[in-house]
Design a protein around this motif. Structure first.
Motif, PDB file in Angstrom:
ATOM      1  N   ASP A 237      68.474  77.476 -46.483  1.00 12.25           N
ATOM      2  CA  ASP A 237      67.859  76.602 -47.475  1.00 12.25           C
ATOM      3  C   ASP A 237      66.848  77.395 -48.283  1.00 12.25           C
ATOM      4  O   ASP A 237      66.173  78.280 -47.752  1.00 12.25           O
ATOM      5  N   LYS A 238      66.741  77.090 -49.548  1.00 11.57           N
ATOM      6  CA  LYS A 238      65.830  77.834 -50.427  1.00 11.57           C
ATOM      7  C   LYS A 238      64.373  77.721 -49.978  1.00 11.57           C
ATOM      8  O   LYS A 238      63.532  78.530 -50.351  1.00 11.57           O
ATOM      9  N   ARG A 239      64.078  76.698 -49.166  1.00 13.82           N
ATOM     10  CA  ARG A 239      62.714  76.529 -48.658  1.00 13.82           C
ATOM     11  C   ARG A 239      62.523  77.195 -47.292  1.00 13.82           C
ATOM     12  O   ARG A 239      61.577  76.869 -46.571  1.00 13.82           O
ATOM     13  N   ALA A 240      63.392  78.110 -46.938  1.00 16.72           N
ATOM     14  CA  ALA A 240      63.372  78.706 -45.597  1.00 16.72           C
ATOM     15  C   ALA A 240      61.993  79.179 -45.162  1.00 16.72           C
ATOM     16  O   ALA A 240      61.593  78.989 -44.010  1.00 16.72           O
ATOM     17  N   GLN A 241      61.245  79.775 -46.086  1.00 16.71           N
ATOM     18  CA  GLN A 241      59.934  80.324 -45.716  1.00 16.71           C
ATOM     19  C   GLN A 241      58.896  79.227 -45.520  1.00 16.71           C
ATOM     20  O   GLN A 241      57.865  79.454 -44.893  1.00 16.71           O
ATOM     21  N   GLU A 242      59.164  78.033 -46.029  1.00 20.19           N
ATOM     22  CA  GLU A 242      58.214  76.926 -45.941  1.00 20.19           C
ATOM     23  C   GLU A 242      58.501  75.977 -44.777  1.00 20.19           C
ATOM     24  O   GLU A 242      57.764  75.011 -44.567  1.00 20.19           O
ATOM     25  N   LEU A 243      59.578  76.223 -44.034  1.00 18.56           N
ATOM     26  CA  LEU A 243      60.028  75.232 -43.058  1.00 18.56           C
ATOM     27  C   LEU A 243      59.030  74.999 -41.921  1.00 18.56           C
ATOM     28  O   LEU A 243      58.968  73.904 -41.363  1.00 18.56           O
ATOM     29  N   GLY A 244      58.243  76.020 -41.560  1.00 17.22           N
ATOM     30  CA  GLY A 244      57.211  75.816 -40.544  1.00 17.22           C
ATOM     31  C   GLY A 244      56.136  74.863 -41.038  1.00 17.22           C
ATOM     32  O   GLY A 244      55.718  73.940 -40.330  1.00 17.22           O
ATOM     33  N   ALA A 245      55.699  75.066 -42.281  1.00 16.67           N
ATOM     34  CA  ALA A 245      54.683  74.189 -42.880  1.00 16.67           C
ATOM     35  C   ALA A 245      55.243  72.786 -43.084  1.00 16.67           C
ATOM     36  O   ALA A 245      54.543  71.779 -42.871  1.00 16.67           O
ATOM     37  N   LEU A 246      56.506  72.711 -43.487  1.00 17.93           N
ATOM     38  CA  LEU A 246      57.151  71.407 -43.653  1.00 17.93           C
ATOM     39  C   LEU A 246      57.201  70.669 -42.318  1.00 17.93           C
ATOM     40  O   LEU A 246      56.884  69.473 -42.234  1.00 17.93           O
ATOM     41  N   GLY A 247      57.588  71.381 -41.263  1.00 19.92           N
ATOM     42  CA  GLY A 247      57.630  70.771 -39.936  1.00 19.92           C
ATOM     43  C   GLY A 247      56.266  70.298 -39.480  1.00 19.92           C
ATOM     44  O   GLY A 247      56.128  69.244 -38.835  1.00 19.92           O
ATOM     45  N   ALA A 248      55.230  71.058 -39.843  1.00 21.82           N
ATOM     46  CA  ALA A 248      53.864  70.662 -39.495  1.00 21.82           C
ATOM     47  C   ALA A 248      53.490  69.366 -40.207  1.00 21.82           C
ATOM     48  O   ALA A 248      52.842  68.476 -39.627  1.00 21.82           O
ATOM     49  N   ALA A 249      53.902  69.234 -41.474  1.00 19.42           N
ATOM     50  CA  ALA A 249      53.622  68.010 -42.230  1.00 19.42           C
ATOM     51  C   ALA A 249      54.392  66.824 -41.649  1.00 19.42           C
ATOM     52  O   ALA A 249      53.900  65.690 -41.620  1.00 19.42           O
ATOM     53  N   ILE A 250      55.623  67.081 -41.173  1.00 20.10           N
ATOM     54  CA  ILE A 250      56.423  66.031 -40.533  1.00 20.10           C
ATOM     55  C   ILE A 250      55.761  65.588 -39.226  1.00 20.10           C
ATOM     56  O   ILE A 250      55.680  64.391 -38.918  1.00 20.10           O
ATOM     57  N   TYR A 251      55.294  66.550 -38.462  1.00 19.60           N
ATOM     58  CA  TYR A 251      54.579  66.244 -37.207  1.00 19.60           C
ATOM     59  C   TYR A 251      53.339  65.401 -37.516  1.00 19.60           C
ATOM     60  O   TYR A 251      53.045  64.428 -36.813  1.00 19.60           O
ATOM     61  N   ALA A 252      52.618  65.769 -38.573  1.00 21.55           N
ATOM     62  CA  ALA A 252      51.420  65.026 -38.975  1.00 21.55           C
ATOM     63  C   ALA A 252      51.778  63.591 -39.344  1.00 21.55           C
ATOM     64  O   ALA A 252      51.047  62.648 -39.002  1.00 21.55           O
ATOM     65  N   TYR A 253      52.913  63.416 -40.013  1.00 24.84           N
ATOM     66  CA  TYR A 253      53.352  62.064 -40.384  1.00 24.84           C
ATOM     67  C   TYR A 253      53.641  61.231 -39.137  1.00 24.84           C
ATOM     68  O   TYR A 253      53.285  60.051 -39.052  1.00 24.84           O
ATOM     69  N   GLY A 254      54.311  61.877 -38.166  1.00 22.53           N
ATOM     70  CA  GLY A 254      54.600  61.170 -36.921  1.00 22.53           C
ATOM     71  C   GLY A 254      53.346  60.708 -36.210  1.00 22.53           C
ATOM     72  O   GLY A 254      53.276  59.595 -35.693  1.00 22.53           O
ATOM     73  N   LYS A 255      52.333  61.569 -36.187  1.00 22.84           N
ATOM     74  CA  LYS A 255      51.063  61.211 -35.554  1.00 22.84           C
ATOM     75  C   LYS A 255      50.365  60.085 -36.299  1.00 22.84           C
ATOM     76  O   LYS A 255      49.816  59.159 -35.686  1.00 22.84           O
ATOM     77  N   SER A 256      50.396  60.127 -37.624  1.00 25.63           N
ATOM     78  CA  SER A 256      49.748  59.088 -38.427  1.00 25.63           C
ATOM     79  C   SER A 256      50.451  57.749 -38.282  1.00 25.63           C
ATOM     80  O   SER A 256      49.820  56.697 -38.270  1.00 25.63           O
ATOM     81  N   SER A 257      51.782  57.798 -38.161  1.00 31.72           N
ATOM     82  CA  SER A 257      52.560  56.564 -38.046  1.00 31.72           C
ATOM     83  C   SER A 257      52.296  55.866 -36.715  1.00 31.72           C
ATOM     84  O   SER A 257      52.432  54.645 -36.601  1.00 31.72           O
ATOM     85  N   GLN A 258      51.922  56.651 -35.703  1.00 32.98           N
ATOM     86  CA  GLN A 258      51.672  56.081 -34.376  1.00 32.98           C
ATOM     87  C   GLN A 258      50.317  55.371 -34.298  1.00 32.98           C
ATOM     88  O   GLN A 258      50.106  54.502 -33.468  1.00 32.98           O
ATOM     89  N   SER A 259      49.406  55.802 -35.170  1.00 32.76           N
ATOM     90  CA  SER A 259      48.036  55.272 -35.088  1.00 32.76           C
ATOM     91  C   SER A 259      47.844  53.996 -35.905  1.00 32.76           C
ATOM     92  O   SER A 259      48.706  53.605 -36.667  1.00 32.76           O
TER      93      SER A 259
END
Length: 259
Positions: A237-259
């Motif tokens: 994927d063209k965003r290959a270098q950003e996928l760690g940061a993207l995953g971190a943002a997804i993790y953050a969303y999961g945490k926010s959705s739980q609260s």
């Protein structure tokens, strides 16, 4: 809801703002080593691009090699977890993730939900990493971005037998002095990285689909060599270098959705 993911790598800082867990609102990659202002630059870039501020972020997660150096995050999460989430976002069918970063290489095995179930990594030696490619490009007086096009010109790829960066450096200099064409050397260098990382992948067990993440994923010479080495198609994927940061943002969303 906006969430922020920051991936502080050994050679680059990446930041991604995610809207409602599904839409990338902004992203930035800044080339800068840990301990510099790379993180601040990446954050400034995404805030300007999105028109948002840090106060608009429901949650911020830091990941990567230097995640513990950043104190503005709500959570610090392993890059293994974040790359798994990021890859699953862009390639839901991925079952094997090959992540080659600046200082290490990791291979992850994912289940159908995109959760990591196994992994293996090399963080003891620079061979098979972005650092190895940087050193070799410097020897050949090439920009790292030129490696893919040079490798494609190869007629007879050189054999780089040394698995140690220092010895491989001497080997490349020797072959260069003896008249080996630069495209053939570049192809050999890409093959050397692919062989090294493919051995990690085989230890985990390669299951398709296979996706590469991290900065080295952008190098078609390495991707093509890896595909041949493993006998599978490599998804990129063209965003290959950003996928760690993207995953971190997804993790953050999961945490926010739980609260």
């Amino acid at each position: 809801m906006y969430t922020l993911g920051i991936d502080i790598g050994s050679t680059t800082s990446k930041a991604v703002i995610l809207k409602d867990g599904t839409e990338i609102a902004a992203s930035s990659i800044v080339v800068a080593t840990v301990g510099t202002d790379g993180v601040s630059q990446a954050l400034d870039n995404v805030m300007k691009e999105s028109g948002l501020t840090q106060a608009d972020m429901a949650c911020t997660v830091a990941t990567g090699y230097g995640r513990q150096t950043y104190d503005g995050a709500d959570y610090q999460v392993s890059e293994l977890t974040c790359h798994a989430l990021g890859v699953h976002f862009v390639c839901p069918g991925a079952r094997t993730v090959i992540d080659i970063g600046g200082q290490d290489a990791k291979v992850l095995s994912l289940n159908e939900e995109g959760r990591m179930v196994n992994f293996v990594m090399n963080d003891k030696c620079a061979a098979g990493t972005g650092r190895f490619l940087d050193v070799m490009a410097n020897i050949l007086k090439l920009d790292i971005s030129q490696l893919e096009t040079e490798a494609a010109k190869a007629v007879k790829p050189a054999s780089i037998s040394s698995t140690c960066t220092v010895f491989a450096e001497s080997e490349v200099i020797s072959q260069l002095a003896s008249g080996t064409d630069i495209p053939d050397l570049v192809a050999g260098i890409c093959q050397s990285v692919a062989t090294r990382v493919a051995s990690l992948a085989k230890r985990v067990g390669v299951r398709e689909e296979v996706c590469m993440s991290g900065g080295v994923a952008q190098n078609g010479g390495v991707r093509n060599a890896m595909a041949k080495e493993l006998g599978v198609e490599i998804y990129y994927d063209k965003r290959a270098q950003e996928l760690g940061a993207l995953g971190a943002a997804i993790y953050a969303y999961g945490k926010s959705s739980q609260s």
